[in-house]
Design a protein around this motif. Structure first.
Motif, short mmCIF file in Angstrom:
data_model
loop_
_atom_site.label_atom_id
_atom_site.label_comp_id
_atom_site.label_asym_id
_atom_site.label_seq_id
_atom_site.Cartn_x
_atom_site.Cartn_y
_atom_site.Cartn_z
N VAL A 176 85.03 6.15 64.71
CA VAL A 176 85.62 6.41 66.02
C VAL A 176 84.86 7.45 66.84
O VAL A 176 85.25 7.75 67.96
N GLY A 177 83.78 8.00 66.27
CA GLY A 177 82.94 8.93 67.03
C GLY A 177 83.10 10.39 66.70
O GLY A 177 82.63 11.25 67.44
N LYS A 178 83.75 10.71 65.58
CA LYS A 178 83.96 12.12 65.21
C LYS A 178 82.63 12.87 65.10
O LYS A 178 82.50 13.98 65.62
N THR A 179 81.68 12.28 64.43
CA THR A 179 80.39 12.94 64.22
C THR A 179 79.67 13.17 65.54
O THR A 179 79.15 14.26 65.80
N SER A 180 79.65 12.16 66.40
CA SER A 180 78.98 12.29 67.70
C SER A 180 79.62 13.37 68.55
O SER A 180 78.92 14.20 69.15
N ILE A 181 80.94 13.38 68.58
CA ILE A 181 81.65 14.40 69.37
C ILE A 181 81.38 15.79 68.80
O ILE A 181 81.09 16.73 69.53
N ALA A 182 81.47 15.92 67.48
CA ALA A 182 81.26 17.23 66.84
C ALA A 182 79.85 17.76 67.09
O ALA A 182 79.67 18.93 67.44
N CYS A 183 78.84 16.91 66.93
CA CYS A 183 77.45 17.34 67.14
C CYS A 183 77.21 17.76 68.59
O CYS A 183 76.64 18.83 68.85
N ASN B 105 77.79 12.99 57.14
CA ASN B 105 76.59 12.51 57.83
C ASN B 105 76.14 13.38 58.99
O ASN B 105 75.32 12.96 59.79
N ILE B 106 76.67 14.57 59.08
CA ILE B 106 76.25 15.48 60.15
C ILE B 106 74.75 15.73 60.07
O ILE B 106 74.07 15.73 61.09
N ASP B 107 74.22 15.92 58.87
CA ASP B 107 72.79 16.18 58.71
C ASP B 107 71.96 15.01 59.22
O ASP B 107 70.94 15.20 59.89
N VAL B 108 72.39 13.80 58.94
CA VAL B 108 71.67 12.61 59.41
C VAL B 108 71.72 12.54 60.93
O VAL B 108 70.71 12.31 61.60
N ALA B 109 72.90 12.75 61.50
CA ALA B 109 73.06 12.69 62.95
C ALA B 109 72.21 13.73 63.67
O ALA B 109 71.71 13.48 64.76
N LEU B 110 72.03 14.90 63.03
CA LEU B 110 71.26 15.97 63.65
C LEU B 110 69.78 15.92 63.29
O LEU B 110 68.98 16.69 63.82
N GLY B 111 69.41 15.03 62.38
CA GLY B 111 68.01 14.91 61.99
C GLY B 111 67.51 16.08 61.16
O GLY B 111 66.36 16.47 61.27
N ILE B 112 68.39 16.65 60.34
CA ILE B 112 68.00 17.78 59.49
C ILE B 112 68.20 17.40 58.02
O ILE B 112 68.94 16.48 57.71
N THR B 113 67.54 18.14 57.15
CA THR B 113 67.69 17.94 55.71
C THR B 113 68.01 19.28 55.06
O THR B 113 67.10 20.01 54.65
N PRO B 114 69.29 19.62 54.98
CA PRO B 114 69.67 20.91 54.39
C PRO B 114 69.27 20.97 52.91
O PRO B 114 69.35 19.96 52.20
N GLU B 115 68.84 22.12 52.49
CA GLU B 115 68.47 22.31 51.08
C GLU B 115 69.70 22.34 50.18
O GLU B 115 69.65 21.90 49.04
N HIS B 116 70.82 22.86 50.71
CA HIS B 116 72.04 22.98 49.93
C HIS B 116 73.20 22.40 50.72
O HIS B 116 73.16 22.32 51.95
N HIS B 117 74.25 22.01 50.01
CA HIS B 117 75.42 21.43 50.65
C HIS B 117 76.67 21.87 49.92
O HIS B 117 76.62 22.67 48.99
N LEU B 118 77.80 21.32 50.34
CA LEU B 118 79.10 21.75 49.84
C LEU B 118 79.24 21.63 48.32
O LEU B 118 79.91 22.44 47.69
N HIS B 119 78.59 20.66 47.72
CA HIS B 119 78.67 20.51 46.27
C HIS B 119 78.14 21.74 45.56
O HIS B 119 78.66 22.15 44.52
N HIS B 120 77.11 22.37 46.11
CA HIS B 120 76.56 23.58 45.50
C HIS B 120 77.59 24.72 45.51
O HIS B 120 77.61 25.53 44.59
#
Length: 95
Positions: A13-20, A44-59
């Motif tokens: 529904v566009g949550k990621t687009s609106i948030a970014c 998928n925020i990282d994909v939408a922004l074109g970034i590759t974070p080294e760490h994420h919530l699982h860490h």
């Protein structure tokens, strides 16, 4: 500190687009912005922004990093906490 939550029970529904876009716009107006992707299954925020974070919530959940250590730089001077994507330990975490 102020928090804005963008949520929906339905995907696509566009949550990621609106948030970014909102995050970058707020940062461009001079505010400090952290964009937190709390989707524990298909973040998928990282994909939408074109970034590759080294760490994420699982860490964080695994006790390997603090939340602050997962902050990644994003466009427009925002900081991003990625939820990670398709990580079995998060997808099966339950409530």
């Amino acid at each position: 500190m102020r928090a804005i939550t963008i949520t929906s029970g339905k995907g696509g529904v566009g949550k990621t687009s609106i948030a970014c876009n909102l995050a970058v716009s707020l940062a461009q107006s001079g505010l400090g912005v952290v964009l937190f992707d709390a989707d524990l299954q298909l973040a998928n925020i990282d994909v939408a922004l074109g970034i590759t974070p080294e760490h994420h919530l699982h860490h964080v959940v695994a006790g390997e990093r603090t939340l602050r250590e997962t902050l990644a730089p994003g466009p427009g001077n925002i900081r991003v906490v990625s939820g990670g994507s398709a990580i079995p330990a998060l997808m099966n975490a339950g409530p």
